[in-house]
Design a protein around this motif. Structure first.
Motif, PDB file in Angstrom:
ATOM      1  N   TYR A  11     -11.845  11.326 -12.079  1.00  0.00           N
ATOM      2  CA  TYR A  11     -11.026  11.499 -13.277  1.00  0.00           C
ATOM      3  C   TYR A  11     -10.688  12.986 -13.306  1.00  0.00           C
ATOM      4  O   TYR A  11     -11.569  13.813 -13.591  1.00  0.00           O
ATOM      5  CB  TYR A  11     -11.796  11.134 -14.546  1.00  0.00           C
ATOM      6  N   ALA A  16     -16.460  10.543 -10.394  1.00  0.00           N
ATOM      7  CA  ALA A  16     -17.236   9.519 -11.096  1.00  0.00           C
ATOM      8  C   ALA A  16     -17.933   8.589 -10.115  1.00  0.00           C
ATOM      9  O   ALA A  16     -19.002   8.064 -10.403  1.00  0.00           O
ATOM     10  CB  ALA A  16     -16.323   8.729 -12.028  1.00  0.00           C
ATOM     11  N   ASN A  36     -26.074   4.599 -18.140  1.00  0.00           N
ATOM     12  CA  ASN A  36     -24.770   4.972 -18.691  1.00  0.00           C
ATOM     13  C   ASN A  36     -24.145   6.070 -17.842  1.00  0.00           C
ATOM     14  O   ASN A  36     -24.814   7.025 -17.464  1.00  0.00           O
ATOM     15  CB  ASN A  36     -24.913   5.493 -20.121  1.00  0.00           C
ATOM     16  N   GLY A  37     -22.865   5.891 -17.548  1.00  0.00           N
ATOM     17  CA  GLY A  37     -22.157   6.925 -16.797  1.00  0.00           C
ATOM     18  C   GLY A  37     -22.397   6.897 -15.305  1.00  0.00           C
ATOM     19  O   GLY A  37     -21.968   7.807 -14.591  1.00  0.00           O
ATOM     20  N   GLY A  39     -21.104   5.043 -13.120  1.00  0.00           N
ATOM     21  CA  GLY A  39     -19.884   4.800 -12.349  1.00  0.00           C
ATOM     22  C   GLY A  39     -19.566   3.324 -12.140  1.00  0.00           C
ATOM     23  O   GLY A  39     -18.700   2.984 -11.330  1.00  0.00           O
ATOM     24  N   LYS A  40     -20.219   2.466 -12.893  1.00  0.00           N
ATOM     25  CA  LYS A  40     -20.043   1.019 -12.700  1.00  0.00           C
ATOM     26  C   LYS A  40     -18.631   0.571 -13.095  1.00  0.00           C
ATOM     27  O   LYS A  40     -17.941  -0.085 -12.319  1.00  0.00           O
ATOM     28  CB  LYS A  40     -21.091   0.240 -13.522  1.00  0.00           C
TER      29      LYS A  40
HETATM   30  P1  ATP Z   1     -21.559   2.679 -19.003  1.00  0.00           P
HETATM   31  O1  ATP Z   1     -22.656   1.749 -18.682  1.00  0.00           O
HETATM   32  O2  ATP Z   1     -21.985   3.740 -19.985  1.00  0.00           O
HETATM   33  O3  ATP Z   1     -20.258   2.026 -19.339  1.00  0.00           O
HETATM   34  P2  ATP Z   1     -20.635   3.238 -16.294  1.00  0.00           P
HETATM   35  O4  ATP Z   1     -21.674   3.182 -15.221  1.00  0.00           O
HETATM   36  O5  ATP Z   1     -19.712   2.085 -16.403  1.00  0.00           O
HETATM   37  O6  ATP Z   1     -21.338   3.541 -17.677  1.00  0.00           O
HETATM   38  P3  ATP Z   1     -18.273   4.836 -15.991  1.00  0.00           P
HETATM   39  O7  ATP Z   1     -17.623   4.351 -17.232  1.00  0.00           O
HETATM   40  O8  ATP Z   1     -17.777   4.321 -14.695  1.00  0.00           O
HETATM   41  O9  ATP Z   1     -19.837   4.563 -16.058  1.00  0.00           O
HETATM   42  O10 ATP Z   1     -18.231   6.412 -16.004  1.00  0.00           O
HETATM   43  C1  ATP Z   1     -18.615   7.210 -14.874  1.00  0.00           C
HETATM   44  C2  ATP Z   1     -18.375   8.667 -15.204  1.00  0.00           C
HETATM   45  O11 ATP Z   1     -16.975   8.909 -15.333  1.00  0.00           O
HETATM   46  C3  ATP Z   1     -19.001   9.126 -16.515  1.00  0.00           C
HETATM   47  O12 ATP Z   1     -19.542  10.390 -16.324  1.00  0.00           O
HETATM   48  C4  ATP Z   1     -17.837   9.166 -17.484  1.00  0.00           C
HETATM   49  O13 ATP Z   1     -18.019  10.167 -18.468  1.00  0.00           O
HETATM   50  C5  ATP Z   1     -16.674   9.488 -16.598  1.00  0.00           C
HETATM   51  N1  ATP Z   1     -15.449   8.866 -17.121  1.00  0.00           N
HETATM   52  C6  ATP Z   1     -15.236   7.557 -17.360  1.00  0.00           C
HETATM   53  N2  ATP Z   1     -13.999   7.318 -17.831  1.00  0.00           N
HETATM   54  C7  ATP Z   1     -13.385   8.532 -17.887  1.00  0.00           C
HETATM   55  C8  ATP Z   1     -12.095   8.987 -18.286  1.00  0.00           C
HETATM   56  N3  ATP Z   1     -11.166   8.116 -18.704  1.00  0.00           N
HETATM   57  N4  ATP Z   1     -11.845  10.308 -18.217  1.00  0.00           N
HETATM   58  C9  ATP Z   1     -12.782  11.182 -17.781  1.00  0.00           C
HETATM   59  N5  ATP Z   1     -14.015  10.824 -17.386  1.00  0.00           N
HETATM   60  C10 ATP Z   1     -14.326   9.528 -17.433  1.00  0.00           C
END
Ligand code: ATP
Length: 234
Positions: A11, A16, A36-37, A39-40
Protein backbone atom coordinates in the motif's frame (compact mmCIF):
# COMPACT_ATOMS: atom_id res chain seq x y z
CA UNK A 1 -5.49 -24.98 -8.57
CA UNK A 2 -4.12 -21.75 -7.08
CA UNK A 3 -0.43 -21.01 -6.70
CA UNK A 4 1.03 -17.90 -5.13
CA UNK A 5 4.75 -17.68 -5.71
CA UNK A 6 6.68 -15.14 -3.66
CA UNK A 7 4.11 -12.37 -3.86
CA UNK A 8 4.84 -8.91 -2.49
CA UNK A 9 1.93 -6.48 -2.09
CA UNK A 10 2.25 -2.83 -1.08
CA UNK A 11 0.00 0.00 0.00
CA UNK A 12 2.06 2.97 -1.20
CA UNK A 13 5.46 2.45 0.42
CA UNK A 14 4.22 0.02 3.00
CA UNK A 15 4.81 -3.67 2.35
CA UNK A 16 1.76 -5.59 3.59
CA UNK A 17 2.68 -8.97 2.10
CA UNK A 18 6.35 -9.93 1.73
CA UNK A 19 7.23 -12.91 -0.38
CA UNK A 20 4.28 -15.17 0.36
CA UNK A 21 3.97 -18.51 -1.42
CA UNK A 22 1.03 -20.83 -1.01
CA UNK A 23 -0.91 -23.48 -2.87
CA UNK A 24 -4.58 -24.48 -2.87
CA UNK A 25 -5.56 -27.82 -4.42
CA UNK A 26 -8.97 -28.50 -5.98
CA UNK A 27 -11.62 -29.46 -3.44
CA UNK A 28 -9.67 -28.23 -0.43
CA UNK A 29 -10.59 -25.84 2.33
CA UNK A 30 -7.39 -23.93 3.09
CA UNK A 31 -7.30 -21.36 5.87
CA UNK A 32 -5.03 -18.35 6.30
CA UNK A 33 -4.62 -17.38 9.91
CA UNK A 34 -2.51 -14.81 11.73
CA UNK A 35 -2.88 -11.83 14.02
CA UNK A 36 -4.32 -8.42 13.08
CA UNK A 37 -2.43 -6.79 10.26
CA UNK A 38 -0.62 -9.98 9.24
CA UNK A 39 -1.64 -9.49 5.61
CA UNK A 40 -4.48 -11.99 5.26
CA UNK A 41 -7.06 -9.68 3.68
CA UNK A 42 -4.37 -8.13 1.51
CA UNK A 43 -3.52 -11.57 0.14
CA UNK A 44 -7.16 -12.18 -0.84
CA UNK A 45 -7.37 -8.73 -2.44
CA UNK A 46 -4.26 -9.46 -4.50
CA UNK A 47 -5.68 -12.79 -5.70
CA UNK A 48 -8.94 -11.17 -6.75
CA UNK A 49 -7.18 -8.43 -8.71
CA UNK A 50 -8.04 -5.55 -6.38
CA UNK A 51 -4.37 -4.88 -5.58
CA UNK A 52 -1.36 -5.16 -7.88
CA UNK A 53 1.63 -7.40 -7.18
CA UNK A 54 4.98 -5.67 -6.70
CA UNK A 55 6.83 -9.00 -7.19
CA UNK A 56 5.92 -12.64 -7.59
CA UNK A 57 3.15 -14.39 -9.45
CA UNK A 58 -0.31 -15.85 -9.02
CA UNK A 59 -1.41 -18.79 -11.15
CA UNK A 60 -4.94 -20.17 -11.29
CA UNK A 61 -5.66 -23.44 -13.10
CA UNK A 62 -2.27 -23.24 -14.71
CA UNK A 63 -2.70 -19.71 -16.07
CA UNK A 64 -1.06 -16.54 -14.87
CA UNK A 65 -3.51 -14.20 -13.14
CA UNK A 66 -0.90 -11.48 -12.79
CA UNK A 67 -2.46 -8.07 -13.21
CA UNK A 68 -5.85 -9.38 -14.36
CA UNK A 69 -8.60 -6.91 -13.43
CA UNK A 70 -11.20 -8.05 -10.90
CA UNK A 71 -13.98 -8.84 -13.40
CA UNK A 72 -11.56 -11.01 -15.38
CA UNK A 73 -10.65 -12.87 -12.18
CA UNK A 74 -14.38 -13.50 -11.56
CA UNK A 75 -14.78 -14.69 -15.14
CA UNK A 76 -11.99 -17.21 -14.64
CA UNK A 77 -13.82 -18.67 -11.63
CA UNK A 78 -12.73 -16.88 -8.47
CA UNK A 79 -15.26 -15.06 -6.27
CA UNK A 80 -14.39 -12.95 -3.24
CA UNK A 81 -16.63 -12.38 -0.24
CA UNK A 82 -14.86 -9.39 1.33
CA UNK A 83 -14.46 -8.48 4.97
CA UNK A 84 -17.27 -6.46 6.50
CA UNK A 85 -20.55 -5.66 4.87
CA UNK A 86 -19.66 -4.91 1.30
CA UNK A 87 -23.11 -5.56 -0.06
CA UNK A 88 -25.14 -3.02 -2.03
CA UNK A 89 -27.16 -1.42 0.80
CA UNK A 90 -29.86 0.23 -1.32
CA UNK A 91 -30.59 -2.92 -3.29
CA UNK A 92 -32.77 -5.75 -2.05
CA UNK A 93 -31.41 -9.14 -1.09
CA UNK A 94 -32.65 -10.50 -4.40
CA UNK A 95 -30.97 -7.74 -6.41
CA UNK A 96 -27.71 -8.27 -4.55
CA UNK A 97 -27.80 -11.98 -5.43
CA UNK A 98 -28.46 -11.06 -9.07
CA UNK A 99 -25.40 -8.82 -9.03
CA UNK A 100 -23.30 -11.80 -8.01
CA UNK A 101 -24.31 -13.54 -11.24
CA UNK A 102 -23.67 -10.50 -13.45
CA UNK A 103 -21.20 -12.24 -15.75
CA UNK A 104 -23.39 -15.31 -16.28
CA UNK A 105 -25.94 -15.92 -19.00
CA UNK A 106 -27.14 -19.42 -18.10
CA UNK A 107 -30.54 -18.30 -16.76
CA UNK A 108 -31.73 -21.75 -15.69
CA UNK A 109 -28.58 -22.51 -13.79
CA UNK A 110 -28.61 -19.07 -12.21
CA UNK A 111 -32.12 -19.79 -10.94
CA UNK A 112 -30.93 -23.14 -9.59
CA UNK A 113 -27.96 -21.55 -7.83
CA UNK A 114 -30.24 -18.89 -6.36
CA UNK A 115 -32.34 -21.68 -4.83
CA UNK A 116 -29.16 -23.37 -3.58
CA UNK A 117 -28.04 -20.13 -1.89
CA UNK A 118 -31.48 -19.59 -0.35
CA UNK A 119 -31.44 -23.19 0.92
CA UNK A 120 -28.00 -22.63 2.45
CA UNK A 121 -29.21 -19.39 4.08
CA UNK A 122 -32.95 -19.65 4.86
CA UNK A 123 -32.72 -16.23 6.51
CA UNK A 124 -32.03 -14.66 3.14
CA UNK A 125 -35.14 -16.29 1.71
CA UNK A 126 -37.22 -14.71 4.48
CA UNK A 127 -35.69 -11.30 3.69
CA UNK A 128 -35.62 -11.59 -0.08
CA UNK A 129 -37.34 -8.24 -0.76
CA UNK A 130 -35.67 -6.30 2.04
CA UNK A 131 -33.15 -3.54 1.35
CA UNK A 132 -29.82 -5.11 2.21
CA UNK A 133 -28.60 -2.07 4.17
CA UNK A 134 -31.42 -2.51 6.69
CA UNK A 135 -30.49 -6.08 7.56
CA UNK A 136 -28.48 -7.07 10.63
CA UNK A 137 -24.71 -7.41 10.39
CA UNK A 138 -24.94 -11.20 10.42
CA UNK A 139 -27.58 -11.21 7.70
CA UNK A 140 -25.43 -8.93 5.56
CA UNK A 141 -22.50 -11.26 6.09
CA UNK A 142 -24.60 -14.19 4.83
CA UNK A 143 -25.65 -12.12 1.85
CA UNK A 144 -22.02 -11.34 1.01
CA UNK A 145 -21.22 -15.07 0.98
CA UNK A 146 -24.41 -15.86 -0.96
CA UNK A 147 -23.66 -13.19 -3.55
CA UNK A 148 -20.14 -14.58 -4.06
CA UNK A 149 -21.63 -18.06 -4.59
CA UNK A 150 -23.94 -16.66 -7.29
CA UNK A 151 -20.84 -16.20 -9.45
CA UNK A 152 -20.64 -20.02 -9.44
CA UNK A 153 -16.98 -19.87 -8.51
CA UNK A 154 -14.51 -22.71 -8.73
CA UNK A 155 -12.60 -21.00 -5.91
CA UNK A 156 -14.33 -18.98 -3.19
CA UNK A 157 -12.27 -16.47 -1.20
CA UNK A 158 -13.91 -15.83 2.16
CA UNK A 159 -12.68 -12.96 4.32
CA UNK A 160 -13.74 -13.30 7.95
CA UNK A 161 -17.19 -14.73 7.27
CA UNK A 162 -17.84 -15.19 10.99
CA UNK A 163 -16.95 -11.62 11.94
CA UNK A 164 -19.55 -9.97 14.15
CA UNK A 165 -21.83 -12.99 14.19
CA UNK A 166 -23.57 -14.33 17.28
CA UNK A 167 -22.05 -17.67 18.39
CA UNK A 168 -25.00 -19.68 17.07
CA UNK A 169 -24.60 -18.06 13.64
CA UNK A 170 -20.85 -18.67 13.71
CA UNK A 171 -21.63 -22.40 13.84
CA UNK A 172 -24.09 -22.01 10.98
CA UNK A 173 -21.56 -20.19 8.82
CA UNK A 174 -18.83 -22.80 9.37
CA UNK A 175 -21.28 -25.61 8.63
CA UNK A 176 -22.31 -23.77 5.50
CA UNK A 177 -18.68 -23.49 4.36
CA UNK A 178 -18.35 -27.26 4.72
CA UNK A 179 -21.48 -27.72 2.60
CA UNK A 180 -20.18 -25.29 -0.02
CA UNK A 181 -17.07 -27.44 -0.35
CA UNK A 182 -19.18 -30.61 -0.55
CA UNK A 183 -20.92 -29.05 -3.53
CA UNK A 184 -17.58 -28.86 -5.31
CA UNK A 185 -16.31 -25.35 -4.57
CA UNK A 186 -12.74 -24.95 -3.33
CA UNK A 187 -12.39 -22.51 -0.43
CA UNK A 188 -9.62 -20.18 0.76
CA UNK A 189 -10.75 -18.92 4.15
CA UNK A 190 -9.34 -16.03 6.17
CA UNK A 191 -10.43 -16.15 9.80
CA UNK A 192 -9.80 -14.49 13.14
CA UNK A 193 -11.64 -17.42 14.64
CA UNK A 194 -8.66 -19.68 14.03
CA UNK A 195 -9.82 -22.66 16.05
CA UNK A 196 -13.11 -22.95 14.16
CA UNK A 197 -11.26 -22.45 10.86
CA UNK A 198 -8.76 -25.22 11.68
CA UNK A 199 -11.64 -27.55 12.51
CA UNK A 200 -13.12 -27.37 9.01
CA UNK A 201 -9.93 -26.79 6.98
CA UNK A 202 -7.67 -29.39 5.40
CA UNK A 203 -4.56 -27.25 5.57
CA UNK A 204 -3.55 -23.94 7.09
CA UNK A 205 -1.00 -21.20 6.50
CA UNK A 206 0.02 -18.96 9.37
CA UNK A 207 1.05 -15.42 8.42
CA UNK A 208 3.07 -13.08 10.56
CA UNK A 209 3.90 -9.51 9.50
CA UNK A 210 3.17 -10.26 5.87
CA UNK A 211 5.30 -13.39 5.66
CA UNK A 212 4.67 -17.08 6.05
CA UNK A 213 5.44 -18.35 9.53
CA UNK A 214 4.46 -21.97 9.00
CA UNK A 215 1.99 -24.20 7.24
CA UNK A 216 0.72 -27.73 7.46
CA UNK A 217 -2.31 -29.94 7.92
CA UNK A 218 -4.98 -28.09 9.89
CA UNK A 219 -5.30 -30.92 12.41
CA UNK A 220 -1.56 -30.74 13.18
CA UNK A 221 -1.55 -26.97 13.62
CA UNK A 222 -4.53 -27.21 15.95
CA UNK A 223 -2.34 -29.37 18.21
CA UNK A 224 0.80 -27.25 17.89
CA UNK A 225 1.47 -25.67 21.25
CA UNK A 226 3.07 -22.53 19.82
CA UNK A 227 0.15 -21.97 17.44
CA UNK A 228 -2.41 -22.64 20.12
CA UNK A 229 -0.74 -20.13 22.44
CA UNK A 230 -0.24 -17.47 19.80
CA UNK A 231 -3.49 -17.69 17.84
CA UNK A 232 -6.00 -19.86 19.60
CA UNK A 233 -6.03 -18.18 22.97
CA UNK A 234 -3.92 -20.86 24.71
P1 ATP B 1 -7.03 -8.26 10.20
O1 ATP B 1 -7.16 -9.61 10.76
O2 ATP B 1 -6.81 -7.21 11.26
O3 ATP B 1 -8.07 -7.89 9.19
P2 ATP B 1 -5.11 -8.85 8.08
O4 ATP B 1 -4.16 -9.97 8.35
O5 ATP B 1 -6.25 -9.13 7.17
O6 ATP B 1 -5.61 -8.25 9.45
P3 ATP B 1 -4.45 -6.74 6.25
O7 ATP B 1 -5.78 -6.10 6.30
O8 ATP B 1 -4.10 -7.54 5.05
O9 ATP B 1 -4.25 -7.66 7.53
O10 ATP B 1 -3.36 -5.62 6.50
C1 ATP B 1 -1.95 -5.86 6.35
C2 ATP B 1 -1.21 -4.56 6.59
O11 ATP B 1 -1.52 -3.64 5.55
C3 ATP B 1 -1.58 -3.86 7.89
O12 ATP B 1 -0.42 -3.36 8.46
C4 ATP B 1 -2.51 -2.75 7.46
O13 ATP B 1 -2.40 -1.62 8.32
C5 ATP B 1 -2.02 -2.42 6.08
N1 ATP B 1 -3.14 -1.97 5.25
C6 ATP B 1 -4.28 -2.64 4.97
N2 ATP B 1 -5.10 -1.94 4.16
C7 ATP B 1 -4.45 -0.77 3.90
C8 ATP B 1 -4.75 0.39 3.13
N3 ATP B 1 -5.90 0.47 2.43
N4 ATP B 1 -3.85 1.39 3.12
C9 ATP B 1 -2.69 1.30 3.81
N5 ATP B 1 -2.34 0.23 4.55
C10 ATP B 1 -3.20 -0.79 4.60
Amino acid sequence: MLELDGIHVYYGNIAAVKGLSLTVHPGEIVTLIGSNGAGKSTTLRAISGLLPLRHGSIRFQGEDLGGAPDHEVVRRGIAHSPEGRRIFPRMTVDENLDMGAFLRKDEEEIARDREMVLDLFPRLRERIGQKAGTMSGGEQQMLAVGRALMAKPKLLLLDEPSMGLAPVLVDVIFETITRIREQGTTVLLVEQNALAALEIADRAYVLESGALKLHGPASELAEDEEIVNAYLGG
